[in-house]
Design an enzyme around this catalytic site. Sequence first.
Site, PDB file in Angstrom:
ATOM      1  N   LYS A 104       2.685   1.986  11.713  1.00  0.00           N
ATOM      2  CA  LYS A 104       3.373   1.614  10.332  1.00  0.00           C
ATOM      3  C   LYS A 104       3.377   0.214  10.932  1.00  0.00           C
ATOM      4  CE  LYS A 104       5.055   0.815   6.170  1.00  0.00           C
ATOM      5  NZ  LYS A 104       5.889  -0.416   6.584  1.00  0.00           N
ATOM      6  N   GLU A 159      -1.227  -6.907   9.079  1.00  0.00           N
ATOM      7  CA  GLU A 159      -0.760  -7.833   7.761  1.00  0.00           C
ATOM      8  C   GLU A 159       0.286  -9.118   8.030  1.00  0.00           C
ATOM      9  OE1 GLU A 159       2.753  -5.144   5.852  1.00  0.00           O
ATOM     10  OE2 GLU A 159       3.631  -7.067   5.259  1.00  0.00           O
TER      11      GLU A 159
END
Lengths: 306, 306, 306, 306
Positions: free
Chosen positions: D164, D171
């Site tokens: 994650k 991102e």
Amino acid sequence: MELGIIGLGKMGGNMAERLRRGGHTVVGYDRDTSVSDVGSVEELVGRLAAPRAVWVMVPAGQPTADTVHRLGEVLQPGDLVIDGGNSHYVDDQKHGADLAAKGIGFVDCGVSGGVWGLENGYALMVGGDDDNVKRLMPIFETLKPEGEFGFVHSGKVGAGHYVKMVHNGIEYAMMQAFGEGYELIEASPLVTKVPETFLSWQEGTVIRSWLLDLLNRALVDDPELDDLRGYANDSGEGRWTVQAAVEHAVPLPAISASLFARFASRQDDSPAMRVVAALRKQFGGHAVESIGDGDSPGADVDPPKV
Amino acid sequence: MELGIIGLGKMGGNMAERLRRGGHTVVGYDRDTSVSDVGSVEELVGRLAAPRAVWVMVPAGQPTADTVHRLGEVLQPGDLVIDGGNSHYVDDQKHGADLAAKGIGFVDCGVSGGVWGLENGYALMVGGDDDNVKRLMPIFETLKPEGEFGFVHSGKVGAGHYVKMVHNGIEYAMMQAFGEGYELIEASPLVTKVPETFLSWQEGTVIRSWLLDLLNRALVDDPELDDLRGYANDSGEGRWTVQAAVEHAVPLPAISASLFARFASRQDDSPAMRVVAALRKQFGGHAVESIGDGDSPGADVDPPKV
Amino acid sequence: MELGIIGLGKMGGNMAERLRRGGHTVVGYDRDTSVSDVGSVEELVGRLAAPRAVWVMVPAGQPTADTVHRLGEVLQPGDLVIDGGNSHYVDDQKHGADLAAKGIGFVDCGVSGGVWGLENGYALMVGGDDDNVKRLMPIFETLKPEGEFGFVHSGKVGAGHYVKMVHNGIEYAMMQAFGEGYELIEASPLVTKVPETFLSWQEGTVIRSWLLDLLNRALVDDPELDDLRGYANDSGEGRWTVQAAVEHAVPLPAISASLFARFASRQDDSPAMRVVAALRKQFGGHAVESIGDGDSPGADVDPPKV
Amino acid sequence: MELGIIGLGKMGGNMAERLRRGGHTVVGYDRDTSVSDVGSVEELVGRLAAPRAVWVMVPAGQPTADTVHRLGEVLQPGDLVIDGGNSHYVDDQKHGADLAAKGIGFVDCGVSGGVWGLENGYALMVGGDDDNVKRLMPIFETLKPEGEFGFVHSGKVGAGHYVKMVHNGIEYAMMQAFGEGYELIEASPLVTKVPETFLSWQEGTVIRSWLLDLLNRALVDDPELDDLRGYANDSGEGRWTVQAAVEHAVPLPAISASLFARFASRQDDSPAMRVVAALRKQFGGHAVESIGDGDSPGADVDPPKV
């Protein structure tokens, strides 16, 4: 020997002075009549005996191109033009070819040294044919610093400005390195003596250098650098360095980062960062302004009493 | 004054020698009995009169932690430990606190100078309380280079290793700057005299520096750098510099680029670039291997005869 | 409507086919006579009724310049040329001006879509005068994907290729982002299911995207990406993006890093890193090969037994 | 199945709701009594039948550590703790070991999905032992999006938060890519339709993605992004990504550039750039403020009339 110089600003004027002190005969032209020896480029050419050598020391780009073009009209075959300005090496290749078509030689010369050059000499990086460079050696010998270093004939026409350009690219990254290091030291609550630390580095360290000496001069005058804004211009040479790297497929991460840091330093607000801010805002959906990085659980959650 | 030194390798041994030449009394311990003055840390402590000062010069990390811990067991309140190794500043803070709980002082000292230090002195960057640093000044005065530079008391415990870490981070970016500049000059067909260009830069340029001098020594021995592979290790300090920047939210683009370039230099093949290659291949669909950048019209199209 | 197309390779041929399926009359020319409808550019022009529109779909650079130039000779005032290739926006401005001098219109069109375009449509980014773009709308409507997106008239002549260039620059950084993430996941001993992780990201994540879908297609075929080398070419558009940023003084750290990573991926050995290695070797002095980062005390010191 | 949830903020509350809609029995605790089902962690544990499963959804760092510690005191051997927050994977390993010493299982779960998760499901990335993960599959099946994607068991304890974290690093670079592209398009005088260009990219392009969709939502609301400042926060995960890369010696130029750009966006003035400015000023010597890049001849020279 005899040399014409066009452009008698801070650099050209000091170089003319250093050459005269060295015994050369210099005829200088500048549009500022208070410093000019002659009234026109034509008159300057008329004052020199053939084969002539004329040193161009005017701003890069159009002024240099105009001057070289004008010299191509008034010089004669066998004469020689030296571009000592900050020209793009790509322009040198064009200027050299244009003059060669008229039998006029061309040498490009990158010059480093700033206001200290008059006394200490100028580092010179030269590009051109061997014969032309050889003819100019008396001039170069006088302009360069004493000792074995400070002059190089790096290669063909354009090579002088090319290596000077890369020199400046290296300079950008070294300046950035000191900047980053300064900021990182200033950020630490452990360090209470920031300027003293930089001063101490002038001896015995791996990073001792003229740039460090300059930084320390600045820190002595202004220990917190409070009188300055974090705003840095760039010159053509930093940009050309990155463009040459792209052209030659050479990875240039540190030098390009240094150039981009200067670009960013001049922005009041970054459009790129407005996009990042807009995206962060969108993560939260229409109902909320922001929940951190979008999928940040608990960013707005009070921890339970446990 | 009297000093114990633990660790008599290249650095510790030379420092002991420089201190003895300077009139200090040094008792050294090393697990290599051929260079050790005593048989154990305990014996070393027994040979020193209180209040003692013991300089630790062993590898950073566990060896230093073990040595500091052992000294905490055998020293007495009022004694003083100096860590002159390449420790992480975070470890200093722990070691300082652990010793303080026992009434023992702690000073950290970043040392630069390598094999030249014995003759030329070592640049020293020190962190710790004023009293402790003051007590050690006779030692620092002897170890440092002559002249006004080369020593700084930068701040609290940890500050010495912190600024030495940043010094090395700056060094990484300066080395990378010369590397990028060299590669860009070597890539140009205009430049025929690459090592000569770097040599010439030693005088009169903005980038003159000790690192440039070192590079030129290397180029004199091996003008094309043919004997070397483009493979560069990194030490803890480069990594810690980037991590400290992340912690303090300081942008560090040039130094981090320099660290990453070293990482990449050690890879036979880059997994990241395998991903890029895989994506480029996918652009072409299953039927073809690759059509350039995926949407590159005409990449496989012969130009028409016009 | 009626359209001439020059260049019937993978892209041009599929576009011609999509236009015919859409009811347009297409006359295509290619030097490959097996796919060409006509024997020459002149014949192609002869087959179209005035005012004509001719779409150029040949490799960027000289082939496109030659084709545009040839069309300038054989078309008539009121005709229109569209460059659908991967041309540099700077070339568009020259081509537009040259044709305008003859009364011929010019529109540039960046095209994205690759081999999927025939079925799914092509994303089109167009630059040119409103009148010219309006005239071509029937063609654009057929080529573009269904729905409200996939077509934009971005601005003046050159704007189409400019924004397509930036699109590809963004693409470079997105590909690099996935590459870096992949490498970092692969490096962790905690993660045992690397391809499964990327597959799972196709739904519900912030980074879901067509590029991720493509990567997952690649990972399904070759879960370790073992069949590939970490070697990535670049096209002109990545380079032009960085050069445009330098010209406009726009900081472009992530996109330039992505371009440089591709450059580095193609080097067997890095000259820049040979310089770094040479400097590291010099730190140790002539007597030793290397002592780590030059001033790394105790790098060769065994820890004492404590 | 039966699940306890600690932390009923935006994320935890919605996840509880989605689980209840899916037929699970959820007992939630929050210090905000208006949303809490129970008055204390102890009461929550008392309401669940052994073997229990308790999902922790509180801020990362100390709140999570405190909650996990408290659960270690009140749960029994055979019970299971899930950390669904944004914890650092390094903390997971400690928490897992602490609970394992008491016979309590631990699973870490990175969650993506933000405010859309309630309706669309959450992307889940899980680390832990097979048995523990298997026991929780009914919960994961309900939380994840429909379809085959959106859930992965990536590896050992810590792997869920590790991947994650890398997801968020990717991102960052994707957001930066769009930001850089936007700024470069906005800088060109050729492009008159900036938001329209981004909108058009939603179909048929290589860079189509959920982030592009979000950017376009923002551009529809605020076509010039005038309501925003170029100021971007960062979360722990971006920083941890760069630190993990440094630890694993993975080059991460684009992701680190993206993090540093956010750091820089929050600075009113850059100390690093003050150093660069100070050095530029020094080039000129004491007598002058600045002569460009120090050795820039003619920067202050008027071009001659030629």
